[in-house]
Design a protein around this motif. Structure first.
Motif, PDB file in Angstrom:
ATOM      1  N   MET A 170       0.911  -1.251  -0.001  1.00 16.70           N
ATOM      2  CA  MET A 170      -0.051  -0.049  -0.076  1.00 16.70           C
ATOM      3  C   MET A 170       0.723   1.123   0.117  1.00 16.70           C
ATOM      4  N   SER A 171       1.952   1.068   0.669  1.00 17.07           N
ATOM      5  CA  SER A 171       3.032   2.264   0.695  1.00 17.07           C
ATOM      6  C   SER A 171       3.462   2.618  -0.846  1.00 17.07           C
ATOM      7  N   GLU A 172       3.656   1.488  -1.349  1.00 24.97           N
ATOM      8  CA  GLU A 172       4.258   1.567  -2.685  1.00 24.97           C
ATOM      9  C   GLU A 172       3.186   2.141  -3.847  1.00 24.97           C
ATOM     10  N   ILE A 173       1.957   1.950  -3.738  1.00 24.98           N
ATOM     11  CA  ILE A 173       0.992   2.250  -4.623  1.00 24.98           C
ATOM     12  C   ILE A 173       0.390   3.818  -4.194  1.00 24.98           C
ATOM     13  N   GLU A 174       0.548   3.970  -2.812  1.00 30.25           N
ATOM     14  CA  GLU A 174      -0.134   5.315  -2.562  1.00 30.25           C
ATOM     15  C   GLU A 174       0.032   6.527  -3.423  1.00 30.25           C
ATOM     16  N   PRO A 175       1.411   6.836  -3.792  1.00 29.51           N
ATOM     17  CA  PRO A 175       1.506   7.918  -4.514  1.00 29.51           C
ATOM     18  C   PRO A 175       0.822   8.185  -5.849  1.00 29.51           C
ATOM     19  N   GLU A 176       0.337   6.934  -6.447  1.00 29.55           N
ATOM     20  CA  GLU A 176      -0.454   6.962  -7.776  1.00 29.55           C
ATOM     21  C   GLU A 176      -1.955   6.745  -7.196  1.00 29.55           C
ATOM     22  N   TYR A 177      -2.359   6.131  -6.190  1.00 30.62           N
ATOM     23  CA  TYR A 177      -3.781   5.720  -6.005  1.00 30.62           C
ATOM     24  C   TYR A 177      -4.377   6.775  -5.098  1.00 30.62           C
ATOM     25  N   GLY A 178      -3.424   7.235  -4.153  1.00 25.56           N
ATOM     26  CA  GLY A 178      -4.069   8.101  -3.218  1.00 25.56           C
ATOM     27  C   GLY A 178      -4.430   7.250  -2.065  1.00 25.56           C
ATOM     28  N   ALA A 179      -4.405   7.842  -0.753  1.00 27.63           N
ATOM     29  CA  ALA A 179      -4.573   7.302   0.300  1.00 27.63           C
ATOM     30  C   ALA A 179      -6.004   6.859   0.566  1.00 27.63           C
ATOM     31  N   ALA A 180      -7.066   7.608  -0.135  1.00 26.72           N
ATOM     32  CA  ALA A 180      -8.377   7.371   0.034  1.00 26.72           C
ATOM     33  C   ALA A 180      -9.019   6.417  -1.051  1.00 26.72           C
ATOM     34  N   CYS A 181      -7.962   5.860  -1.798  1.00 26.32           N
ATOM     35  CA  CYS A 181      -8.681   4.849  -2.958  1.00 26.32           C
ATOM     36  C   CYS A 181      -9.181   3.697  -2.267  1.00 26.32           C
ATOM     37  N   PRO A 182     -10.416   2.923  -2.642  1.00 28.32           N
ATOM     38  CA  PRO A 182     -11.017   2.035  -2.021  1.00 28.32           C
ATOM     39  C   PRO A 182      -9.989   0.609  -2.175  1.00 28.32           C
ATOM     40  N   VAL A 183      -9.890  -0.117  -1.196  1.00 32.67           N
ATOM     41  CA  VAL A 183      -9.454  -1.462  -1.260  1.00 32.67           C
ATOM     42  C   VAL A 183     -10.387  -2.657  -0.575  1.00 32.67           C
ATOM     43  N   VAL A 184     -10.182  -3.841  -1.295  1.00 30.03           N
ATOM     44  CA  VAL A 184     -11.137  -4.840  -0.741  1.00 30.03           C
ATOM     45  C   VAL A 184     -10.223  -6.022  -0.600  1.00 30.03           C
TER      46      VAL A 184
END
Length: 245
Positions: A170-184
């Motif tokens: 999640m730390s790796e993808i946060e710059p592109e997806y943003g902290a608020a992006c949904p995850v299931v």
């Protein structure tokens, strides 16, 4: 003889294909992945068949059973086209002169999406799905397939074999997806002990660690998981010109 590679689906016995159940009923030997399979799937197997759990066997031991048996089914979790070791097993069967075929199954990511009632390709949000995994105690990923590179697409991400590395991913993808992006996260999709965890890129690692998940889970990431702001498909647009029949 023919070795039948059969997709066992995500686990539920009633998600096998009709062809899969027929092959299981006819097989004299069934090799199956005990780690990921709901035991009810084996209810389709003849009582006279020999069952071999492959979770503690290496590739050479598995191949020995495949080459020496007749009427054999090699069950693989999910669909054989993804992370099934199909390529290396069929190469060895070809070298041994043993015929084989493949019966598809329901992939785990499709079952996970169904369980949460989400389309992974929502117009104007995401029209591509990236299936990938982590690189830890496993075969190295090609240099061109880094998670960072995939994240730049902002497509819907499906992470396999990754649940114990959720926080770092999640730390790796946060710059592109943003902290608020949904995850299931869906653990053992379609099986009796299924669990579904919902969160965001910023929160899902805490929930996974609190739940103590260690395997058999699929991580879905992307804006398509919250389709409220999405568009509508041109295919069904009333303004689209249609041919008269």
């Amino acid at each position: 003889m023919t070795v039948h590679f059969v997709g066992a689906g995500p686990g539920a016995a009633d998600l096998l294909t009709v062809r899969a159940t027929r092959l299981l009923g006819q097989a004299q030997v069934v090799l199956y992945p005990g780690t990921y399979l709901d035991p009810e799937v084996l209810g389709h197997v003849s009582p006279d068949a020999e069952l071999v759990d492959t979770q503690n066997l290496d590739l050479d031991q598995i191949m020995e059973r495949l080459v020496s048996a007749r009427d054999v089914v090699r069950l693989v979790s999910g669909d054989p086209s993804v992370y099934s070791a199909l390529a290396e097993q069929t190469r060895r069967l070809d070298a041994a002169g043993v015929a084989w075929d493949v019966t598809p199954g329901v992939p785990a990511y499709a079952a996970a999406a169904a369980e949460v009632g989400r389309e992974l390709t929502v117009p104007l949000l995401a029209q591509s799905v990236v299936l990938t995994r982590t690189q830890a105690r496993s075969t190295p990923l090609p240099d061109t397939e880094s998670l960072t590179a995939f994240a730049r697409t902002r497509a819907t991400l499906v992470l396999h074999l990754a649940i114990t590395h959720t926080r770092g991913l999640m730390s790796e993808i946060e710059p592109e997806y943003g902290a608020a992006c949904p995850v299931v996260v869906v653990y053992r999709a379609s099986q009796p002990d299924q669990r579904i965890l919902r969160g965001t890129v910023a929160t899902i690692a805490d929930r996974v660690e609190e739940a103590g998940l260690r395997q058999a889970a699929v991580i879905l990431v992307g804006r398509a998981l919250d389709p409220r702001p999405g568009g509508e498909s041109y295919l069904y647009d009333p303004s689209r010109e249609r041919k008269a029949h």
